[in-house]
Design a protein around this motif. Structure first.
Motif, PDB file in Angstrom:
ATOM      1  N   VAL A  28      -2.860   8.108  -1.175  1.00 14.97           N
ATOM      2  CA  VAL A  28      -1.372   7.589  -1.117  1.00 14.97           C
ATOM      3  C   VAL A  28      -1.797   6.277  -0.639  1.00 14.97           C
ATOM      4  O   VAL A  28      -0.735   5.505  -0.894  1.00 14.97           O
ATOM      5  CB  VAL A  28      -0.750   8.493  -1.565  1.00 14.97           C
ATOM      6  N   ILE A  29      -1.674   6.691   0.554  1.00 13.77           N
ATOM      7  CA  ILE A  29      -1.430   6.285   2.203  1.00 13.77           C
ATOM      8  C   ILE A  29      -1.781   4.472   1.703  1.00 13.77           C
ATOM      9  O   ILE A  29      -1.275   3.721   1.915  1.00 13.77           O
ATOM     10  CB  ILE A  29      -1.415   6.770   3.197  1.00 13.77           C
ATOM     11  N   ASN A  30      -3.302   4.828   1.040  1.00  9.90           N
ATOM     12  CA  ASN A  30      -4.347   4.093   0.926  1.00  9.90           C
ATOM     13  C   ASN A  30      -4.235   2.487  -0.148  1.00  9.90           C
ATOM     14  O   ASN A  30      -3.669   1.335  -0.330  1.00  9.90           O
ATOM     15  CB  ASN A  30      -5.292   4.163   0.328  1.00  9.90           C
ATOM     16  N   TYR A  31      -3.992   2.542  -0.503  1.00  7.17           N
ATOM     17  CA  TYR A  31      -2.381   2.081  -2.220  1.00  7.17           C
ATOM     18  C   TYR A  31      -1.230   1.712  -1.801  1.00  7.17           C
ATOM     19  O   TYR A  31      -1.134  -0.037  -2.055  1.00  7.17           O
ATOM     20  CB  TYR A  31      -2.417   3.447  -3.247  1.00  7.17           C
ATOM     21  N   ALA A  32      -0.794   2.646  -0.939  1.00  9.79           N
ATOM     22  CA  ALA A  32       0.585   1.565  -0.605  1.00  9.79           C
ATOM     23  C   ALA A  32       0.603   0.847   0.076  1.00  9.79           C
ATOM     24  O   ALA A  32       1.292  -0.153   0.401  1.00  9.79           O
ATOM     25  CB  ALA A  32       1.212   3.159  -0.316  1.00  9.79           C
ATOM     26  N   ILE A  33      -0.392   0.966   1.473  1.00 10.36           N
ATOM     27  CA  ILE A  33      -0.048  -0.639   2.133  1.00 10.36           C
ATOM     28  C   ILE A  33      -0.610  -0.582   1.619  1.00 10.36           C
ATOM     29  O   ILE A  33      -0.414  -2.402   2.123  1.00 10.36           O
ATOM     30  CB  ILE A  33      -1.067   0.767   3.197  1.00 10.36           C
ATOM     31  N   GLU A  34      -1.873  -1.553   0.630  1.00 10.17           N
ATOM     32  CA  GLU A  34      -2.216  -2.797   0.078  1.00 10.17           C
ATOM     33  C   GLU A  34      -1.030  -3.431  -0.183  1.00 10.17           C
ATOM     34  O   GLU A  34      -0.996  -4.340  -0.133  1.00 10.17           O
ATOM     35  CB  GLU A  34      -3.170  -1.777  -0.567  1.00 10.17           C
ATOM     36  N   ALA A  35      -0.008  -2.000  -1.833  1.00 13.78           N
ATOM     37  CA  ALA A  35       0.836  -3.219  -2.028  1.00 13.78           C
ATOM     38  C   ALA A  35       1.632  -3.617  -1.132  1.00 13.78           C
ATOM     39  O   ALA A  35       1.930  -4.569  -1.714  1.00 13.78           O
ATOM     40  CB  ALA A  35       1.549  -1.558  -3.032  1.00 13.78           C
ATOM     41  N   GLU A  36       2.306  -2.881  -0.153  1.00 12.16           N
ATOM     42  CA  GLU A  36       3.003  -3.353   1.204  1.00 12.16           C
ATOM     43  C   GLU A  36       2.463  -4.460   1.515  1.00 12.16           C
ATOM     44  O   GLU A  36       3.488  -5.572   1.837  1.00 12.16           O
ATOM     45  CB  GLU A  36       3.696  -2.539   1.743  1.00 12.16           C
ATOM     46  N   LYS A  37       1.248  -5.278   1.603  1.00  9.62           N
ATOM     47  CA  LYS A  37       0.801  -6.126   2.408  1.00  9.62           C
ATOM     48  C   LYS A  37       1.092  -7.262   0.975  1.00  9.62           C
ATOM     49  O   LYS A  37       1.621  -8.278   1.327  1.00  9.62           O
ATOM     50  CB  LYS A  37      -1.044  -5.772   2.571  1.00  9.62           C
ATOM     51  N   LEU A  67       5.384   6.229   0.169  1.00 10.21           N
ATOM     52  CA  LEU A  67       4.434   6.437   1.919  1.00 10.21           C
ATOM     53  C   LEU A  67       4.984   7.385   2.699  1.00 10.21           C
ATOM     54  O   LEU A  67       4.121   7.815   3.743  1.00 10.21           O
ATOM     55  CB  LEU A  67       4.073   4.659   2.302  1.00 10.21           C
ATOM     56  N   PHE A  68       6.064   6.865   2.554  1.00 13.57           N
ATOM     57  CA  PHE A  68       6.921   7.944   3.491  1.00 13.57           C
ATOM     58  C   PHE A  68       6.794   9.135   2.919  1.00 13.57           C
ATOM     59  O   PHE A  68       6.609  10.336   3.856  1.00 13.57           O
ATOM     60  CB  PHE A  68       8.518   7.222   3.475  1.00 13.57           C
ATOM     61  N   ARG A  69       6.379   9.946   1.979  1.00 10.02           N
ATOM     62  CA  ARG A  69       7.089  10.993   1.829  1.00 10.02           C
ATOM     63  C   ARG A  69       5.436  11.320   1.518  1.00 10.02           C
ATOM     64  O   ARG A  69       5.358  12.390   2.382  1.00 10.02           O
ATOM     65  CB  ARG A  69       6.252  10.837   0.276  1.00 10.02           C
TER      66      ARG A  69
END
Length: 335
Positions: free
Chosen positions: A265-274, A292-294
């Motif tokens: 989740v964190i890997n995909y969310a960070i890439e999406a956020e960028k 990401l928060f969850r």
């Protein structure tokens, strides 16, 4: 007197020539700005596209250049829809409809009805939305270009799927229109003019089918559809827009959140956020930050739970006490 007459004649001729010349130059510049500026930046910079199109519309209106006004309206409706300004889409659609009917432009007319209907969906005017989509389909059948007809109908089916989801229709009806959209998009050929349009619609179709697969509890199917969408997004051959790539990554993050795979989740969310930082899509940003928060909370809970479990185990160990110098010490806590 003759001199005065000559000067006035020259002035009138000069003004007339200047006006005609200015009109030709302005029309040429409007077409250039629409085709080479607004359309090219529309995917990566919607705000810039809106700024350019507002200007081309203003200039077109001054010289009564209907084609320029119509094309400007078309871009404005699409970009205002992308940025979530649905009331503005409906407002502009009235002018776009009038201009398209006057010039028998079925491509823009169908797109106008579709975008208006989609905006009605988002605003909760469901009856108006459904009528708009049916009008869009009827007009789309009049489009001469097969590629554009398939492209437009594919987008209309996406809108009808969204409409059915908004009115809480059975999931099967949503999936039906999503499948119709995907099937219609595959009929578009890979010509240069339609390559990006075709793969944009295919990507959209895969994302939507992935989401309904999750709702149907078909997790492997959802994962497959999201991978297909991401593969297109990352292929330099196609330019489908960073917003779709960010949306796909976001959907991946939520998929893995439901599966409790929080590191993914964190890997995909960070890439999406960028990616989202580059395009500024508030509705995607909100989703990304939430998942990401969850995930971070859940990982934090797991770490705290592990610490508590470790302490609990230590506390429950048999106490091997021994007496020394009339005092007791416990081996469990001798570090």
């Amino acid at each position: 007197m003759k001199t005065l007459y000559y000067l006035l004649s020259c002035m009138i001729f000069g003004i007339t020539y200047s006006q005609n010349s200015e009109q030709l130059i302005t029309r040429s510049k409007i077409d250039h700005d629409i085709e080479e500026e607004a359309e090219k930046v529309s995917v990566r910079d919607p705000k810039k596209a809106i700024e350019i199109s507002n200007n081309t519309y203003r200039l077109s209106k001054i010289i009564d250049y209907k084609n320029g006004m119509k094309e400007s309206c078309n871009i404005l409706m699409m970009k205002y829809y992308d940025t979530g300004n649905f009331k503005k889409v409906i407002e502009i659609s009235k002018d776009a409809e009038k201009l398209s009917l006057e010039t028998a432009d079925y491509e823009i007319l169908s797109n106008t009805y579709r975008l208006r209907a989609s905006s009605f969906t988002e605003l909760g005017f469901n009856d108006d939305s459904h009528k708009g989509f049916l009008k869009a389909l009827t007009v789309a059948d009049k489009i001469e270009s097969k590629n554009y007809k398939f492209y437009q109908k594919s987008l209309i089916y996406v809108g009808l799927a969204s409409y059915n989801a908004h009115i809480n229709a059975p999931l099967d009806s949503v999936i039906y229109y999503q499948t119709k959209s995907l099937e219609t998009a595959t009929k578009i050929d890979d010509s240069e003019d339609f390559l990006n349009k075709k793969y944009y619609n295919l990507t959209l179709g895969y994302i939507n089918l992935g989401m309904t697969s999750i709702a149907s509890k078909k997790i492997k199917d959802a994962e497959m559809y999201f991978f297909k969408a991401l593969k297109i997004c990352k292929n330099p051959k196609y330019h489908v827009g960073k917003d779709l790539e960010a949306a796909t990554l976001n959907e991946f993050a939520w998929l893995y959140y439901d599966q409790k795979e929080y590191d993914k989740v964190i890997n995909y969310a960070i890439e999406a956020e960028k990616l989202e930082r580059q395009i500024s899509k508030p509705y995607i940003r909100r989703d990304i930050y939430e998942v990401l928060f969850r995930a971070q909370v859940e990982i934090g809970k797991k770490r705290i739970l592990k610490i508590h479990e470790s302490i609990y185990k230590l506390e429950r160990q048999p106490c091997k006490c021994r007496k020394k110098d009339n005092k007791y010490s416990c081996q469990a806590y001798d570090r």
